[in-house]
Write an enzyme that holds these catalytic residues in place. Structure first.
Site, PDB file in Angstrom:
ATOM      1  N   GLY A  58      -1.081 -11.808  -4.920  1.00  0.00           N
ATOM      2  CA  GLY A  58      -2.219 -12.095  -4.745  1.00  0.00           C
ATOM      3  C   GLY A  58      -2.622 -10.459  -4.142  1.00  0.00           C
ATOM      4  O   GLY A  58      -3.808  -9.734  -5.034  1.00  0.00           O
ATOM      5  N   ARG A  96       4.233 -19.383   4.166  1.00  0.00           N
ATOM      6  CA  ARG A  96       3.641 -19.930   5.781  1.00  0.00           C
ATOM      7  C   ARG A  96       3.275 -21.441   5.625  1.00  0.00           C
ATOM      8  O   ARG A  96       3.855 -21.708   7.031  1.00  0.00           O
ATOM      9  CB  ARG A  96       2.657 -18.843   5.182  1.00  0.00           C
ATOM     10  N   ASP A 147      -4.040 -15.160   7.517  1.00  0.00           N
ATOM     11  CA  ASP A 147      -2.431 -15.651   7.287  1.00  0.00           C
ATOM     12  C   ASP A 147      -1.958 -16.227   8.068  1.00  0.00           C
ATOM     13  O   ASP A 147      -0.631 -16.951   7.993  1.00  0.00           O
ATOM     14  CB  ASP A 147      -1.359 -14.290   6.657  1.00  0.00           C
ATOM     15  N   ARG A 162       0.854  -1.781   0.199  1.00  0.00           N
ATOM     16  CA  ARG A 162       0.343   0.040  -0.239  1.00  0.00           C
ATOM     17  C   ARG A 162       0.679   1.464   0.349  1.00  0.00           C
ATOM     18  O   ARG A 162       0.027   2.599  -0.854  1.00  0.00           O
ATOM     19  CB  ARG A 162      -0.802   0.201   1.218  1.00  0.00           C
TER      20      ARG A 162
HETATM   21  C1  S3P Z   1      -4.452  -9.310   2.220  1.00  0.00           C
HETATM   22  C2  S3P Z   1      -5.655  -9.783   2.705  1.00  0.00           C
HETATM   23  C3  S3P Z   1      -4.799 -10.886   2.985  1.00  0.00           C
HETATM   24  C4  S3P Z   1      -4.329 -11.641   3.397  1.00  0.00           C
HETATM   25  C5  S3P Z   1      -2.924 -11.271   2.110  1.00  0.00           C
HETATM   26  C6  S3P Z   1      -3.195 -10.027   2.519  1.00  0.00           C
HETATM   27  C7  S3P Z   1      -4.146  -7.515   1.955  1.00  0.00           C
HETATM   28  O1  S3P Z   1      -6.204 -11.476   1.567  1.00  0.00           O
HETATM   29  O2  S3P Z   1      -4.593 -12.984   3.271  1.00  0.00           O
HETATM   30  O3  S3P Z   1      -2.236 -12.128   2.611  1.00  0.00           O
HETATM   31  O4  S3P Z   1      -2.721  -7.316   1.900  1.00  0.00           O
HETATM   32  O5  S3P Z   1      -4.897  -7.090   2.369  1.00  0.00           O
HETATM   33  P1  S3P Z   1      -7.941 -11.548   1.120  1.00  0.00           P
HETATM   34  O6  S3P Z   1      -7.880  -9.877   1.215  1.00  0.00           O
HETATM   35  O7  S3P Z   1      -8.122 -12.656   0.568  1.00  0.00           O
HETATM   36  O8  S3P Z   1      -8.081 -12.118   2.560  1.00  0.00           O
END
Ligand code: S3P
Length: 454
Positions: free
Chosen positions: A95, A399, A320, A27
């Protein structure tokens, strides 16, 4: 592939600071790129996931410079100022990088192509595409809404009010970031609150974010096209990385470690709450705030744990942390029942399956349901001993890899994992840091120096 092995040790002792928070680091780079002027970041996570985001922000026209260890500068382009990338954006394993970027791109005119590694290309992106299409973006993805995908940002975005169908901070953040360049008010309603780093950081940069708790849940909204200006950000140490050290210290009798500057955002510390309920001795001191985020030092001492029920409502605040909680549960006395884990199936790997398979290989009693996991221990050390042909399959999941290496430090016999390369996505220096506190983790086939020489 880099097979790794961890061996039983006596205790961990000392002080450490784990790397910067992954969520906040993504971010900081993205919001810094949308701000006017310079953002100075210290403590940025320099893991593979974040380096991908840094490269993507450069490809979109921001100036992103590394000054030194964790110290970075971003020269922003202003909200609406990103340019069309010349080439494919490859987010690797990230992701968060992919989904938050889709939010940014949705309301910047131009076409971008996104891809990632095999794990990311298997993950669902439709959950982000759906609200972004409502805002006017066009997204063409592979079957199942998966990467690679093309996203055509709209010139004429529409503000929406979107209720999250899954508790996901990534989806919430994608909509809010798209809303930044949308005239009018964009609203996200989350029935179950998720991490609020995007909201806190936007505020830190000078945007107005309204948060209300209504009958429908937590409602977050912003009015688009604010002027946000570059800031200084100190990234807290990642509580999700601290989790591995914390559990290792709890499980190894006689351990006493201190972890400094750990992020204590209330939406991230479900694991600490859970471990304390299980009997963990974790003391938090020097509570403070850094760049709008709560931070503290944690002292952890070895503790005998007992099994408990972990309610589904707690899952978003520790989503996580289930791989390492499951390892802790294997050393606890009694059953630990974890509910509400459906989302674990769509993480960097199917974590529910990976945890269950790995624990069973280490001689732990484990039952897996559609969205639940029960781990039963007798209060003694489990066998471990997943070696050679039976090395733990990590599915390129950082993890899973770290959780089973911790199990090997505290079990009766060593543990091997098939591949530790993914650890670098979120926790560069993990092995050195663990070994510095008294751990024994090494590449398979490489010997240890005698303990006194370390
Ligand atoms: C995250 C949100 C989570 C988390 C990921 C980081 C984030 O995922 O599992 O490691 O930085 O917004 P989800 O939004 O799929 O729950």
């Amino acid at each position: 592939m880099q097979p790794l092995r961890s061996e039983p040790v006596d205790a961990l002792a000392g002080e450490a600071r784990v790397p910067g928070d992954k969520s906040i680091s993504h971010r900081a780079l993205m919001i810094g790129a949308l701000a006017v002027g310079e953002t100075e970041i210290s403590g940025l996570l320099e893991g593979e996931d974040i380096l991908r985001t840094a490269a993507a922000m450069r490809a979109l026209g921001a100036t992103v410079v590394r000054d030194g260890d964790g110290t970075w500068r971003v020269q922003g382009r202003g909200v609406g100022g990103l340019s069309e990338p010349e080439d494919m954006l490859d987010l690797g394993n990230a992701g968060t990088g992919a989904r938050l970027l889709m939010g940014l791109l949705a309301t910047h005119p131009g076409t971008a192509f996104l891809t990632g590694d095999a794990s990311l290309r298997a993950r669902p992106m439709g959950r982000v595409a759906a609200p972004l299409e409502q805002m006017g973006a066009r997204i063409v993805a592979r079957s199942g809404g998966r990467l690679p995908l093309a996203i055509i940002g709209t010139e004429d975005p529409l503000p929406i009010a979107y209720r999250l169908p899954v508790p996901s901070a990534q989806v919430k953040s994608a909509v809010l970031l798209a809303g930044l360049n949308t005239p009018g008010r964009t609203t996200v309603i989350e029935p179950e609150p998720t991490r609020d780093h995007t909201e806190l950081m936007l505020r830190h940069f000078g945007a107005t974010i309204d948060v209300e708790t209504t009958e429908q849940g937590r409602t977050v909204s912003l009015v688009g096209q604010p002027e946000i200006t570059g800031r200084k950000i100190r990234v807290p140490a990642d509580p999700s990385s601290a989790a591995f050290l914390l559990v290792a210290a709890l499980l190894l009798p006689g351990s006493d470690i201190t972890l400094s500057g750990v992020g204590m955002n209330p939406h991230r510390i479900g694991l600490i709450e859970t471990l304390r309920q299980m009997g963990a001795d974790i003391t938090s001191t020097a509570a403070r705030e850094e760049a709008g985020e709560p931070v503290a030092d944690l002292q952890v001492r070895a503790s005998q744990l007992s099994g408990i029920e972990v309610p589904a409502s707690r899952a978003p605040s520790m989503i996580d942390e289930y791989p390492i909680l499951a390892v802790a549960a294997a050393f606890a006395k009694g059953a630990t029942v974890m509910q509400g884990l459906a989302e674990l199936r769509v993480k960097e790997s199917d974590r529910l399956a990976a945890i269950a398979r790995g624990l069973a290989a280490c001689g732990v009693e484990v039952t897996v349901g559609a969205d639940s996991l029960t781990v039963t221990g007798d209060g003694n050390r489990p066998r471990g001993g997943a070696l050679d042909g039976q090395a733990i399959a990590t599915g390129y999941d950082h993890r899973i890899a770290m959780a089973f290496l911790i199990l090997g430090l505290a079990a009766r016999e060593p543990v091997e994992i098939d591949d530790g390369t993914a650890i670098g996505t979120s926790f560069p220096g993990f092995i050195e840091l663990m070994n510095g506190l008294g751990g024994r983790i090494r590449p398979v086939g490489v010997g240890f120096k005698p303990t006194q020489d370390r």
